[in-house]
Motif scaffolding. Structure first.
Motif, PDB file in Angstrom:
ATOM      1  N   GLN A 319      53.979   1.008  11.452  1.00  0.00           N
ATOM      2  CA  GLN A 319      54.009  -0.325  12.050  1.00  0.00           C
ATOM      3  C   GLN A 319      54.631  -1.322  11.074  1.00  0.00           C
ATOM      4  OE1 GLN A 319      51.190   1.820  12.545  1.00  0.00           O
ATOM      5  NE2 GLN A 319      52.476   2.195  14.322  1.00  0.00           N
ATOM      6  N   GLY A 320      55.191  -2.379  11.636  1.00  0.00           N
ATOM      7  CA  GLY A 320      55.774  -3.412  10.793  1.00  0.00           C
ATOM      8  C   GLY A 320      56.840  -4.196  11.534  1.00  0.00           C
ATOM      9  N   SER A 321      57.481  -5.110  10.821  1.00  0.00           N
ATOM     10  CA  SER A 321      58.577  -5.926  11.352  1.00  0.00           C
ATOM     11  C   SER A 321      59.716  -5.891  10.337  1.00  0.00           C
ATOM     12  CB  SER A 321      58.125  -7.366  11.587  1.00  0.00           C
ATOM     13  OG  SER A 321      57.091  -7.423  12.540  1.00  0.00           O
ATOM     14  N   PRO A 322      60.667  -4.979  10.509  1.00  0.00           N
ATOM     15  CA  PRO A 322      61.757  -4.840   9.538  1.00  0.00           C
ATOM     16  C   PRO A 322      62.617  -6.090   9.435  1.00  0.00           C
ATOM     17  CG  PRO A 322      61.610  -2.895  10.927  1.00  0.00           C
ATOM     18  CD  PRO A 322      60.705  -3.925  11.529  1.00  0.00           C
ATOM     19  N   THR A 323      62.991  -6.418   8.210  1.00  0.00           N
ATOM     20  CA  THR A 323      63.941  -7.509   7.996  1.00  0.00           C
ATOM     21  C   THR A 323      65.083  -7.010   7.104  1.00  0.00           C
ATOM     22  OG1 THR A 323      62.442  -8.361   6.271  1.00  0.00           O
ATOM     23  CG2 THR A 323      62.355  -9.417   8.438  1.00  0.00           C
ATOM     24  N   ASN A 324      65.025  -7.290   5.823  1.00  0.00           N
ATOM     25  CA  ASN A 324      66.162  -7.018   4.947  1.00  0.00           C
ATOM     26  C   ASN A 324      66.309  -5.540   4.570  1.00  0.00           C
ATOM     27  OD1 ASN A 324      68.270  -8.007   2.995  1.00  0.00           O
ATOM     28  ND2 ASN A 324      66.872  -7.086   1.546  1.00  0.00           N
ATOM     29  N   VAL A 325      67.559  -5.135   4.350  1.00  0.00           N
ATOM     30  CA  VAL A 325      67.883  -3.823   3.788  1.00  0.00           C
ATOM     31  C   VAL A 325      68.935  -4.057   2.701  1.00  0.00           C
ATOM     32  CG1 VAL A 325      68.785  -1.509   4.250  1.00  0.00           C
ATOM     33  CG2 VAL A 325      67.464  -2.697   6.009  1.00  0.00           C
ATOM     34  N   VAL A 326      68.700  -3.501   1.509  1.00  0.00           N
ATOM     35  CA  VAL A 326      69.654  -3.679   0.422  1.00  0.00           C
ATOM     36  C   VAL A 326      69.657  -2.421  -0.438  1.00  0.00           C
ATOM     37  CG1 VAL A 326      67.938  -4.809  -1.092  1.00  0.00           C
ATOM     38  CG2 VAL A 326      70.384  -5.217  -1.464  1.00  0.00           C
ATOM     39  N   TYR A 327      70.841  -2.049  -0.903  1.00  0.00           N
ATOM     40  CA  TYR A 327      70.967  -0.867  -1.761  1.00  0.00           C
ATOM     41  C   TYR A 327      70.860  -1.298  -3.216  1.00  0.00           C
ATOM     42  CZ  TYR A 327      72.874   3.470  -3.692  1.00  0.00           C
ATOM     43  OH  TYR A 327      73.049   4.641  -4.391  1.00  0.00           O
ATOM     44  N   GLY A 328      70.205  -0.484  -4.041  1.00  0.00           N
ATOM     45  CA  GLY A 328      69.942  -0.855  -5.429  1.00  0.00           C
ATOM     46  C   GLY A 328      71.033  -0.493  -6.408  1.00  0.00           C
ATOM     47  N   TRP A 346      58.336  -7.621   7.116  1.00  0.00           N
ATOM     48  CA  TRP A 346      57.838  -8.995   7.205  1.00  0.00           C
ATOM     49  C   TRP A 346      56.344  -9.040   7.501  1.00  0.00           C
ATOM     50  CZ3 TRP A 346      55.692 -12.047  11.092  1.00  0.00           C
ATOM     51  CH2 TRP A 346      55.763 -13.437  10.926  1.00  0.00           C
ATOM     52  N   SER A 347      55.873  -8.220   8.434  1.00  0.00           N
ATOM     53  CA  SER A 347      54.491  -8.314   8.907  1.00  0.00           C
ATOM     54  C   SER A 347      53.477  -8.018   7.820  1.00  0.00           C
ATOM     55  CB  SER A 347      54.256  -7.346  10.076  1.00  0.00           C
ATOM     56  OG  SER A 347      54.945  -7.753  11.216  1.00  0.00           O
ATOM     57  N   PHE A 348      53.704  -6.919   7.093  1.00  0.00           N
ATOM     58  CA  PHE A 348      52.692  -6.447   6.160  1.00  0.00           C
ATOM     59  C   PHE A 348      53.064  -6.697   4.698  1.00  0.00           C
ATOM     60  CE2 PHE A 348      52.007  -3.949  10.027  1.00  0.00           C
ATOM     61  CZ  PHE A 348      50.681  -4.285  10.265  1.00  0.00           C
ATOM     62  N   GLY A 349      54.180  -7.389   4.455  1.00  0.00           N
ATOM     63  CA  GLY A 349      54.500  -7.820   3.103  1.00  0.00           C
ATOM     64  C   GLY A 349      54.806  -6.686   2.146  1.00  0.00           C
ATOM     65  N   ILE A 350      55.668  -5.743   2.552  1.00  0.00           N
ATOM     66  CA  ILE A 350      55.978  -4.585   1.726  1.00  0.00           C
ATOM     67  C   ILE A 350      57.494  -4.447   1.582  1.00  0.00           C
ATOM     68  CG2 ILE A 350      55.730  -2.083   1.452  1.00  0.00           C
ATOM     69  CD1 ILE A 350      53.362  -2.230   3.396  1.00  0.00           C
ATOM     70  N   ILE A 351      57.936  -4.197   0.348  1.00  0.00           N
ATOM     71  CA  ILE A 351      59.297  -3.726   0.115  1.00  0.00           C
ATOM     72  C   ILE A 351      59.196  -2.231  -0.193  1.00  0.00           C
ATOM     73  CG2 ILE A 351      61.368  -3.845  -1.318  1.00  0.00           C
ATOM     74  CD1 ILE A 351      60.743  -6.737  -1.917  1.00  0.00           C
ATOM     75  N   LEU A 371      57.153  -3.005  -3.797  1.00  0.00           N
ATOM     76  CA  LEU A 371      56.495  -4.298  -4.011  1.00  0.00           C
ATOM     77  C   LEU A 371      55.681  -4.614  -2.771  1.00  0.00           C
ATOM     78  CD1 LEU A 371      57.683  -7.599  -5.500  1.00  0.00           C
ATOM     79  CD2 LEU A 371      57.005  -7.605  -3.107  1.00  0.00           C
ATOM     80  N   SER A 372      54.531  -5.230  -2.969  1.00  0.00           N
ATOM     81  CA  SER A 372      53.732  -5.630  -1.824  1.00  0.00           C
ATOM     82  C   SER A 372      52.844  -6.799  -2.202  1.00  0.00           C
ATOM     83  CB  SER A 372      52.892  -4.463  -1.306  1.00  0.00           C
ATOM     84  OG  SER A 372      52.107  -3.907  -2.347  1.00  0.00           O
ATOM     85  N   GLY A 373      52.427  -7.524  -1.202  1.00  0.00           N
ATOM     86  CA  GLY A 373      51.542  -8.671  -1.384  1.00  0.00           C
ATOM     87  C   GLY A 373      51.098  -9.163  -0.022  1.00  0.00           C
ATOM     88  N   ALA A 374      50.073  -9.949   0.014  1.00  0.00           N
ATOM     89  CA  ALA A 374      49.601 -10.469   1.295  1.00  0.00           C
ATOM     90  C   ALA A 374      48.996 -11.847   1.093  1.00  0.00           C
ATOM     91  CB  ALA A 374      48.557  -9.526   1.901  1.00  0.00           C
TER      92      ALA A 374
END
Length: 888
Positions: A319-328, A346-351, A371-374
């Motif tokens: 589950q989640g709401s995808p936003t950004n995608v970037v290659y490292g 976006w929803s759960f605050g996870i990269i 990375l994650s945070g809430a």
């Protein structure tokens, strides 16, 4: 006990913690800045909080890019573009310089360019993907614009509309990225964006749903403006004059990225309202190859990922709401992360760091929580020219912040990755893809042998190559093909591209294959080819219908759920004599596949990251719907014949039971829609009987979430002082029913009970108003993390693989922790092996997000507070005026 501690105990959910907080290691010290300390990162990574645009009334930022001078350009979702000069890593004295971009005939009061969900600096220009229809505040409509500074004064005086696009909002046109050739661009859009008219496309698509499952659109109306082919990706030149549709069938991917091998990836969304339905698909990482189709369609029309005419995800995340995608690739990170695709939720605050491994003509993938945070509503991110990762939070007018992530002091790992050569099968796939996009000499001969290749991505590329050639070149040969795998895929191609006059010949050819000698996947593909023949070329005549039933019926039921889905759908649609009886037997006994169960239960790790979405997950897992049974029930809703009185009673009683299950926001609406479709086929004199038997009273009593009242607003970003002034001004003649509705709309009822109504995850609030002041109550709502009692703090278990598990520690022994993760089913315990845990910490952030009342107007806030303070007593004096009950 301190009053605020008592208050928090009353407001906090039993497991009041966000899943990714305070996961600190010895290498990373707490700073005292809550915006940084709430973030979890791998060892030796550092994070800087750089700027909060909301503090300066600069909106909520959702898109970003860097210009050639190293300056960042960002866009407010509902406003202007800004340009920032950022201090270098380690520079603690230089302040950020920020300016509103001057564009065209710029004025300070009117937005001349902004409302962007995609920004890219390329070809000495700023490309802006506007996502907003024209109005009195902004006269630019949705589309791709090119901004140029032709006189060198550092302002963009030239604005060129490259392509107007039909669509706006969160499912509108999104991001722009540089192509690997550095000579062109790619753009991406969601499913509310009409695919632009173009003469060039690599996949020949139609508006056909191509699914015989009875069509039920989202019962809450979400799909009503969706376009049948879903979201799409286009390849364009720098001037925007040439648009080539590369892929379609997405729901709502925001962004995409190329890896060092030049392969394209995106992160597509699910529809969280469909959670618990057979057609629900988790958020997923897609490898976007030429001509790719990913099968999103309205409502029940979504394609099974196993269908041969669409490609599967290389990774289902959840589950989640995808936003950004970037290659490292250009980041100053260790190689492991340089090679990763970073996907933002976006929803759960996870990269997520998505680690790719070549697999055949595509990739396998694993996701690491980087990375994650809430709360951490992630919007956009880029790798800066200094090798650090920059990312934004915000969207939907939420509090917005700009952060920077870097490894150690950012001086290591600066060397770029070595060039990556595609695998042999990837190179072969690209050779086949060269035949996409229109007729090309030699395409049929080159692609034909690969239709039976063991690699699914190669088979897909070969079929698309053939579909791009004139049908007359390959139709006769296709109808003579003897190899089963090749014949089936050519049947798919011919159903998609042929004319109606080939229907009978195609059905005859497909039913000549020896079904028993096919593998399970070939049988599944064959069922799909037959389905496509019907959806694209038309219903079979009586003779062909009889032939199809005779061919398919002996194999139904099959040994697997997947085959039974395909067979039940076809045979019920064809009105096969025994189809209802056989399908009802399956409905009675069906068990879900372990993989589907695993996908659902894996979501429990997300419950505490976001109360809005997490509580929906918790509700569903507490009363998990039977997914396979729901599929059969939906199939049978189109069955006209074959019913006995006993079978009809059994069928309609199933619906009564189904209303007791929990799923996403639309779950009960889908169930009720299928029920009503089935009722429309019963004799009129039996309608009332079956209507009552199937749970009409449950549907009408508010079992379906579609009737929930939502705030009218206008809302505001409530602060404790402002809210206290509003409430202290007086609570009299309040609206009891609206207060009760706002208790649900702000999610209070998900965890808390008032006068016996509401959730049981948190303490009963019925006596709250007799104990605490207005300010204390409002502070607990607006700043829920300010004080957290140890009694209600959850534990964050950091595993040695870098992932985390969060929940209430109920028990432990020498070898295991026993963790309760679902507040709606607290007795369901997850066992965590102690040998796999590297650290445990209490969380410092509440599961209750700040800002849950931000959608409320002052009047709605007064009604909510009156309802809470009265303990749900509609006869309280706050609802009485001049001796009479107040508004209801």
């Amino acid at each position: 006990m301190h009053v605020k501690t008592k208050l928090f105990i009353l407001f906090a959910a039993v497991m009041s913690a966000a899943a990714c907080n305070n996961n600190q290691t010895a290498e990373r010290k707490l700073t005292g800045n809550p915006k940084i300390d709430k973030l979890k990162l791998p060892d030796n990574f550092n994070v800087d909080h750089l700027y909060s645009p909301g503090d300066n009334k600069e909106g909520s930022w959702v898109a970003m890019t860097f210009d050639p001078k190293g300056r960042m350009i960002v866009s407010d979702q509902f406003g202007f573009l800004y340009r920032l000069q950022l201090p270098a890593i380690g520079d603690t004295t230089t302040k950020i310089q920020i300016e509103k971009l001057k564009i065209g005939a710029d004025t300070s009061s009117k937005v001349t360019m902004g409302y962007a969900q995609g920004l890219l600096y390329a070809f000495n220009s700023l490309y802006v993907m506007v996502n907003h229809n024209k109005d009195d505040k902004f006269d630019k409509g949705s589309g791709l614009y090119r901004l140029q500074d032709k006189d060198g004064d550092d302002n963009f005086e030239t604005i060129t509309l490259l392509r107007e696009l039909e669509g706006e909002g969160e499912h509108g046109p999104h991001s722009i990225v540089f192509a690997p050739d550095k000579q062109s661009l790619y753009v991406i859009a969601g499913n509310f964006t009409r695919q632009p008219e173009t003469s060039t496309f690599r996949i020949r698509t139609m508006d056909s749903t191509d699914n015989l499952l009875p069509m039920i659109k989202d019962p809450n109306g979400h799909d009503q403006i969706s376009h049948a082919r879903g979201g799409w990706i286009a390849h364009i030149d720098s001037t925007g004059s040439s648009w080539d549709i590369v892929a379609s069938g997405f729901r709502n991917p925001f962004d995409m990225a190329f890896n060092d091998a030049g392969e394209l990836f995106t992160y597509d969304s699910d529809m969280e309202w469909d959670f618990g339905m057979p057609w629900y698909r988790p958020t997923r990482i897609c490898h976007v190859t030429s001509g790719a189709e990913f099968g999103w369609r309205h409502g029940t029309g979504k394609w099974n990922p196993s269908f041969p005419d669409n490609l599967p995800a290389i990774l289902n995340i959840g589950q989640g709401s995808p936003t950004n995608v970037v290659y490292g690739g250009t980041a100053h990170f260790p190689d492991k992360y340089k090679k990763a695709v970073f996907a933002f939720d976006w929803s759960f605050g996870i990269i997520y760091a998505v680690h790719l491994e070549p697999k055949g003509a595509s990739y396998s993938a694993k996701a690491e929580e980087f990375l994650s945070g809430a709360p951490l509503p992630l919007t956009d991110g880029v790798i800066g020219p200094d090798g650090a990762m920059y990312f934004l939070t915000g969207g939907r007018r939420l509090e917005s912040d700009l952060y920077r992530i870097y490894y150690k002091d950012n001086t290591e790992n600066a060397a770029p990755l070595a060039a990556v050569e595609p695998t042999e099968l990837q190179q072969q796939r690209r050779k086949l893809e060269a035949f996409h996009g229109g007729p090309k000499a030699g395409a049929v001969e080159a692609a034909w042998p690969f239709l039976k290749h063991e690699d699914r991505f190669l088979r897909f590329a070969a079929r698309i190559a053939i579909e791009n050639q004139p049908v007359a070149e390959w139709q006769a040969k296709a109808l003579q093909e003897k190899d089963p795998e090749t014949a089936i895929l050519l049947g798919v191609a011919l159903a998609r591209q042929g004319k109606a006059d080939v229907k009978n010949a195609l059905i005859t050819h497909l039913t000549s294959l020896n079904y028993d000698k096919l593998s399970e996947s070939q049988q599944s593909d064959l069922l799909r080819a037959i389905e496509l023949t019907i959806t694209r070329l038309g219903e079979p005549d009586a003779a062909q219908r009889t032939a199809l039933i005779a061919y398919l019926d002996p194999h139904y039921p099959a040994k697997t759920n997947n085959l039974n889905r395909g067979l039940s759908k076809l045979l019920v649609h064809l009105d096969a004599p025994k189809s209802v009886e056989k399908t009802m037997a399956l409905l009675e006994s069906a068990k879900d596949d372990p993989e589907e169960q695993k996908t659902a239960t894996a979501s429990q790790d997300l419950i505490m990251r976001n109360p809005q979405y997490g509580m929906d997950i918790a509700n569903m897992l507490a009363k998990m719907p039977p997914i396979q049974q729901t599929y059969y029930a939906t199939v049978l809703s189109q069955a006209k014949d074959g019913w006995t009185p006993a079978l009809q009673e059994q069928y309609f009683k199933w619906y009564y039971t189904a209303f007791g299950f929990k799923g996403g926001h639309s779950f009960l609406g889908f169930i009720d829609a299928a029920r009503r479709n089935a009722l429309a086929l019963v004799p009129k004199d039996q309608f009332e009987k079956f209507n009552i038997m199937s749970g009409d009273s449950l549907a009408r009593s508010g079992g379906a979430d579609v009737a929930k009242v939502q705030p009218k607003g206008p809302g505001r970003r409530w602060k404790v002082n402002d809210a206290t002034l509003v409430i202290d001004s007086g609570l009299h003649n309040r609206n009891f029913e609206q207060g009760k509705a706002m208790f649900t709309a702000t999610l209070c009822s998900s965890c808390h009970t008032v006068k016996g109504e509401g959730g049981v995850a948190g303490p009963d609030l019925t006596q709250l108003g007799t104990r605490f002041s207005n300010r204390d109550i409002l502070e607990a709502i607006i700043e829920p993390s300010k004080t957290i009692s140890d009694q209600y703090a959850a534990t964050v278990f950091t595993l040695k693989d870098g992932s985390t598990i969060t929940g209430r520690l109920v028990n432990q022994d020498d070898n295991k922790y026993y963790v309760s993760q679902n507040p709606f089913s607290p007795k369901d315990l997850r066992e965590v092996e102690k040998k796999n845990v590297s650290a445990t910490n209490n969380s410092t952030v509440s599961v209750m997000l700040p800002g849950l009342i931000n959608r409320l107007s002052p009047e709605e806030l007064r009604d909510l507070m009156a309802y809470i303070k009265s303990g749900g007593n509609e006869k309280d004096s706050m609802f009485v005026s001049d001796g009479k009950l107040g508004k209801k």
